[in-house]
Design an enzyme around this catalytic site. Structure first.
Site, PDB file in Angstrom:
ATOM      1  N   ASP A   1      -0.723   6.236  -0.888  1.00 49.48           N
ATOM      2  CA  ASP A   1      -2.015   5.543  -0.923  1.00 49.48           C
ATOM      3  C   ASP A   1      -2.501   5.073   0.452  1.00 49.48           C
ATOM      4  O   ASP A   1      -3.668   4.751   0.621  1.00 49.48           O
ATOM      5  CB  ASP A   1      -1.935   4.322  -1.863  1.00 49.48           C
ATOM      6  CG  ASP A   1      -0.818   3.354  -1.477  1.00 49.48           C
ATOM      7  OD1 ASP A   1      -0.090   3.642  -0.511  1.00 49.48           O
ATOM      8  OD2 ASP A   1      -0.669   2.317  -2.147  1.00 49.48           O
ATOM      9  N   HIS A   2      -1.611   5.051   1.436  1.00 52.69           N
ATOM     10  CA  HIS A   2      -2.000   4.498   2.742  1.00 52.69           C
ATOM     11  C   HIS A   2      -2.562   5.568   3.677  1.00 52.69           C
ATOM     12  O   HIS A   2      -3.686   5.468   4.152  1.00 52.69           O
ATOM     13  CB  HIS A   2      -0.805   3.811   3.405  1.00 52.69           C
ATOM     14  CG  HIS A   2      -0.577   2.402   2.950  1.00 52.69           C
ATOM     15  ND1 HIS A   2      -0.290   2.084   1.655  1.00 52.69           N
ATOM     16  CD2 HIS A   2      -0.606   1.234   3.620  1.00 52.69           C
ATOM     17  CE1 HIS A   2      -0.144   0.766   1.548  1.00 52.69           C
ATOM     18  NE2 HIS A   2      -0.341   0.225   2.738  1.00 52.69           N
TER      19      HIS A   2
ATOM     20  N   ASP B   1       6.055  -3.237   0.673  1.00 48.65           N
ATOM     21  CA  ASP B   1       4.696  -3.585   1.051  1.00 48.65           C
ATOM     22  C   ASP B   1       4.516  -5.076   0.757  1.00 48.65           C
ATOM     23  O   ASP B   1       4.930  -5.557  -0.299  1.00 48.65           O
ATOM     24  CB  ASP B   1       3.680  -2.765   0.254  1.00 48.65           C
ATOM     25  CG  ASP B   1       2.289  -2.937   0.838  1.00 48.65           C
ATOM     26  OD1 ASP B   1       1.862  -2.066   1.614  1.00 48.65           O
ATOM     27  OD2 ASP B   1       1.647  -3.976   0.563  1.00 48.65           O
TER      28      ASP B   1
ATOM     29  N   ARG C   1      -6.894  -9.179   4.667  1.00 43.05           N
ATOM     30  CA  ARG C   1      -6.501  -9.472   6.057  1.00 43.05           C
ATOM     31  C   ARG C   1      -7.639  -9.149   7.003  1.00 43.05           C
ATOM     32  O   ARG C   1      -8.235  -8.077   6.904  1.00 43.05           O
ATOM     33  CB  ARG C   1      -5.270  -8.641   6.451  1.00 43.05           C
ATOM     34  CG  ARG C   1      -4.055  -9.137   5.758  1.00 43.05           C
ATOM     35  CD  ARG C   1      -2.782  -8.434   6.159  1.00 43.05           C
ATOM     36  NE  ARG C   1      -1.688  -9.082   5.467  1.00 43.05           N
ATOM     37  CZ  ARG C   1      -0.588  -8.493   5.049  1.00 43.05           C
ATOM     38  NH1 ARG C   1      -0.406  -7.220   5.304  1.00 43.05           N
ATOM     39  NH2 ARG C   1       0.328  -9.174   4.413  1.00 43.05           N
TER      40      ARG C   1
ATOM     41  N   SER D   1       2.205  -8.009   7.340  1.00 48.53           N
ATOM     42  CA  SER D   1       2.751  -6.888   6.584  1.00 48.53           C
ATOM     43  C   SER D   1       4.276  -6.853   6.603  1.00 48.53           C
ATOM     44  O   SER D   1       4.928  -7.532   7.397  1.00 48.53           O
ATOM     45  CB  SER D   1       2.199  -5.581   7.139  1.00 48.53           C
ATOM     46  OG  SER D   1       3.138  -5.005   8.013  1.00 48.53           O
TER      47      SER D   1
ATOM     48  N   ARG E   1       5.864  -4.150   7.346  1.00 43.38           N
ATOM     49  CA  ARG E   1       6.242  -2.925   8.066  1.00 43.38           C
ATOM     50  C   ARG E   1       7.474  -3.163   8.932  1.00 43.38           C
ATOM     51  O   ARG E   1       7.457  -3.983   9.859  1.00 43.38           O
ATOM     52  CB  ARG E   1       5.062  -2.354   8.863  1.00 43.38           C
ATOM     53  CG  ARG E   1       4.596  -3.116  10.054  1.00 43.38           C
ATOM     54  CD  ARG E   1       3.297  -2.519  10.590  1.00 43.38           C
ATOM     55  NE  ARG E   1       2.228  -2.725   9.611  1.00 43.38           N
ATOM     56  CZ  ARG E   1       0.975  -3.082   9.917  1.00 43.38           C
ATOM     57  NH1 ARG E   1       0.613  -3.235  11.170  1.00 43.38           N
ATOM     58  NH2 ARG E   1       0.088  -3.272   8.972  1.00 43.38           N
TER      59      ARG E   1
HETATM   60  C1  MIC Z   1      -0.880  -3.926   5.153  1.00 42.81           C
HETATM   61  O1  MIC Z   1      -1.686  -4.306   4.312  1.00 42.81           O
HETATM   62  O2  MIC Z   1      -0.772  -4.449   6.281  1.00 42.81           O
HETATM   63  C2  MIC Z   1       0.035  -2.755   4.810  1.00 42.81           C
HETATM   64  C3  MIC Z   1      -0.393  -1.606   5.628  1.00 42.81           C
HETATM   65  O3  MIC Z   1      -0.100  -2.442   3.457  1.00 42.81           O
HETATM   66  C4  MIC Z   1       1.495  -3.177   5.110  1.00 42.81           C
HETATM   67  C5  MIC Z   1       2.482  -2.097   4.960  1.00 42.81           C
HETATM   68  C6  MIC Z   1       2.531  -1.139   6.124  1.00 42.81           C
HETATM   69  O4  MIC Z   1       2.393  -1.551   7.266  1.00 42.81           O
HETATM   70  O5  MIC Z   1       2.763   0.036   5.866  1.00 42.81           O
HETATM   71  C7  MIC Z   1       1.978  -4.355   4.268  1.00 42.81           C
HETATM   72  O6  MIC Z   1       1.189  -5.124   3.776  1.00 42.81           O
HETATM   73  O7  MIC Z   1       3.197  -4.554   4.135  1.00 42.81           O
HETATM   74 FE1  SF4 Z   2      -3.294  -1.094   1.150  1.00 40.25          FE
HETATM   75 FE2  SF4 Z   2      -2.107  -3.123   2.425  1.00 40.25          FE
HETATM   76 FE3  SF4 Z   2      -4.766  -2.981   2.242  1.00 40.25          FE
HETATM   77 FE4  SF4 Z   2      -3.380  -3.504   0.105  1.00 40.25          FE
HETATM   78  S1  SF4 Z   2      -3.519  -4.764   1.925  1.00 40.25           S
HETATM   79  S2  SF4 Z   2      -5.078  -2.068   0.249  1.00 40.25           S
HETATM   80  S3  SF4 Z   2      -1.569  -2.274   0.405  1.00 40.25           S
HETATM   81  S4  SF4 Z   2      -3.423  -1.575   3.346  1.00 40.25           S
END
Ligand code: MIC
Ligand code: SF4
Length: 646
Positions: free
Chosen positions: A64-65, A119, A379, A540, A542
């Site tokens: 999904d990313h 995530d 965010r 996140s 990550r």
């Molecule tokens: C995000 O919303 O920052 C992400 C991208 O979903 C991350 C995960 C990632 O960095 O792959 C998260 O929320 O953990």
């Molecule tokens: Fe995707 Fe992270 Fe955004 Fe949620 S917050 S939609 S998991 S990138």
């Protein structure tokens, strides 16, 4: 004494340790989820564990990313993930099926179960009564292999909801209020448990919006009771059998109780550049808007989309606004299509984006220079939209839709003045359901071959912790540095499976020269150390925010305070998380200073919890502490989790 919901779920899942607040426990994980951007590394690590099949009740791998697929890298990762899922007994959710958290809520979430996801927004599952937590990929890999997930037994904060939301005020405004009260820092090792009469006025998608964005407060997770509303939701998903009732005992005791009267709330926004900068829409209304994006795992449910579609019926997008809608899942898209919502959105002038993370992670739909962008996501960190000087405001779907029409930040209550009547959107009694985008693993996986494209490299290895750290302060950063600051997502995410390449972008938003400096220090034989202010590593899950620094020779982070998932990731990759004993010492250190931590190995192997740090440039000493379990210490001494497990 009675129990909270949190206690009920956690105590029935503990396999190591005792349920004492502040102490480490290991719990059994019933379900896991991964997404493609963190999943590839998680499964590479899982493979290294040599387990023939996942040991959870259910593990799902979502794509999904990284669905933009410019170049071969994303598609290579997807094929790898699909083959791994088939081989190891994991359900695979194909690109196009939707955002992991939305889809998991719809099709798999079960009240009373534990869910661990790679995530940080995995707590979305708290909306359906799960203890659902975000973690680094390595921790999720361990859970898939049947190992416990370790966490600090949390404090439980009750958020007591009374009253009922007024027309045009939404679940998003509830969580923005919570963020205003608790801020984005200082909530580590706490769980928000929602209760009170107001709970029954909120649907499961409303609750999921609230638990989703609880992640921005830095809590371990958030959880709602499982009640008749939950049952109705599961029934509409054809999963009534998954329902169990879940409520706190009347005499349950909480570490703190905070009351929120839903009737008193009004439309709110998180203003640039933190989800914690909450203001009333009334105080910022009238600002010209360049872009509106509706979707993300926070606000992309059927009811969110139908609310927007209702507001925009027979209206047109303001000429200065670029308007994007991304329904959270294929199910949402199909149901809003069937119920006429999609037609309203199209005829208003919406640009339909894939049911994926998309704009939220800045890998598409970056706004123009200096844009004001209104988003329903969670965010608004500096640069996350892909445009460094964009000003991102986080708002409810109602506020976003109102602003689409006027071209200005608009309080949705003013829509009545232009003849738009409030209508509370409800879920269908039964959703149209088509699970064809899930691939279930075969019964005989022996013949499955793992597909590894050239973008997929082995996870880098680390060496055991040295006797002494002799380092340079390669970077000194301020307060509330998020993982988006440490390692950007967006277009750069395609290098997630290629750590040497991805590392070149470390700290890109704050200091693009970091990589070159760190490389030089490493080549000179010194270690690298990061010095930071409060709440380092927000955001996140990550693990690349620890993995890439590890690859660049970072051995320690010294901060005023640190966030939970990031701290766990540092430990997993053999970097020691240190906290200034006296926060004033932070001011004395400059970037470029040489630091020594003599006897770090001995100290860590011993009983103490403090180290002496010598700033040899300033000829000064200070103390830093570490809050680590015996297991954490062994992991760091070994140079990280993979070495430790081996
Ligand atoms: C995000 O919303 O920052 C992400 C991208 O979903 C991350 C995960 C990632 O960095 O792959 C998260 O929320 O953990
Ligand atoms: Fe995707 Fe992270 Fe955004 Fe949620 S917050 S939609 S998991 S990138």
């Amino acid at each position: 004494m009675g129990k909270t919901i949190t206690e009920k779920i956690l105590t029935t899942h503990i396999i190591e340790g005792k349920p004492e607040k502040g102490k480490e426990v290991g719990i059994k994980i019933d379900q896991t989820l991964t997404q493609d951007a963190t999943g590839t590394m998680a499964y590479l690590q899982f493979e290294a564990m040599n387990v023939p099949k996942v040991k959870t009740e259910l593990s799902v791998s979502y794509v999904d990313h990284n669905t933009v697929q410019i170049g071969f890298e994303n598609a290579d990762d997807h094929k790898y993930l699909q083959s791994i899922a088939a081989k190891y007994g994991i359900v695979f959710s194909r690109a196009g099926n939707g955002i992991c958290h939305q889809v998991h809520l719809e099709r798999f979430g079960k009240p009373g179960k534990t869910l661990l996801g790679s995530d940080s927004h995995t707590p979305t599952g708290g909306g359906i009564g799960m203890i659902a937590m975000g973690a680094g990929g390595l921790d999720v890999a361990v859970a898939m292999a049947g190992g416990p997930f370790y966490l600090t037994y949390p404090k439980v904060i009750k958020i007591n909801l009374t009253g009922k939301l007024q027309p045009w005020v939404a679940a998003k405004d509830v969580i923005l209020k919570v963020l205003e009260i608790f801020s984005t820092k200082g909530n580590v090792s706490c769980i928000f448990e929602y209760g009170g009469d107001g709970v029954k006025t909120l649907s499961v998608p409303d609750r999921a919006t609230i638990t989703n964005m609880g992640a921005e407060c830095g809590v371990t997770t958030s959880v709602f009771p499982s009640d008749e509303i939950t049952k109705q939701f599961l029934k509409a998903q054809g999963r009534e059998k998954d329902w169990v009732e879940l409520k706190a005992d009347d005499d349950a005791s909480y570490d703190r109780v905070v009351d929120i009267n839903l009737s008193d709330l009004e439309p709110l926004a998180a203003t640039p550049h933190s989800p914690g900068n909450v203001k009333k829409i009334r105080d910022i209304e009238g600002l010209d808007v360049d872009q509106v994006c509706i979707g993300s795992c926070t606000n992309s449910s059927y009811t969110d989309m139908m609310t927007v579609a209702h507001i925009l019926k027979d209206k047109k997008v303001h000429p200065n606004v670029s308007f994007v809608v991304a329904p959270g899942s294929k199910q949402v898209l199909e149901n809003i299509t069937g119920d006429g919502g999609l037609a309203n959105l199209f005829s208003a002038g919406a640009r339909l984006a894939e049911s994926a993370c998309g704009f939220c992670i800045g890998n598409s739909q970056s706004p123009k220079t200096g844009a004001i962008s209104l988003r329903t996501s969670n965010r608004n960190f500096l640069g996350r939209s892909g445009t460094k000087d964009a000003q991102v405001y986080l708002v409810s779907p109602e506020t976003a839709a109102a602003s689409v029409i006027t071209g200005k930040i608009t309080d949705p209550r003013d829509l009545e003045k232009i003849g738009i009547k409030y209508q509370k959107m409800t879920m269908p009694k039964k959703f149209y359901i088509d699970d064809s985008m899930f691939i279930t693993p075969p019964a005989n996986p022996e013949k499955i071959k793992i597909v590894r494209g050239p973008n997929i490299g082995d996870p880098p290895k680390n060496t055991p912790l040295p006797e002494d750290i002799k380092a340079e302060v390669t970077i000194k950063v301020g307060d509330e540095i998020t993982t988006d600051h440490i390692i950007p997502a967006g277009a750069k995410m395609k290098y997630r499976s290629n750590v040497p390449k991805y590392s070149e972008f470390l700290f890109e938003v704050v200091d693009p020269k970091f990589y070159e400096r760190a490389k030089k220090t490493k080549e000179s034989g010194l270690h690298n150390v990061i010095v930071a202010g409060v709440s380092y590593g927000q955001g996140s899950s990550r693990e690349h925010a620890a993995l890439c620094p590890m690859y660049m020779g970072v051995k320690a982070v010294i901060a005023k305070s640190m966030e939970r998932i990031h701290k766990a990731n540092l430990i997993n990759f053999g970097i020691i998380p240190l906290i200034f004993s006296n926060k004033d010492d932070y001011a004395m250190i400059d970037q470029g200073d040489n630091l020594e931590i003599p006897g770090i190995r001995k100290t860590l192997a011993g009983k103490g919890n403090a180290v002496k740090v010598i700033d040899t440039t300033k000829e000064k000493e200070f103390q830093a502490t570490f809050d680590l379990s015996e297991r954490d210490k062994k992991i760091i001494l070994a140079g990280g989790s993979l070495n430790y497990i081996k």
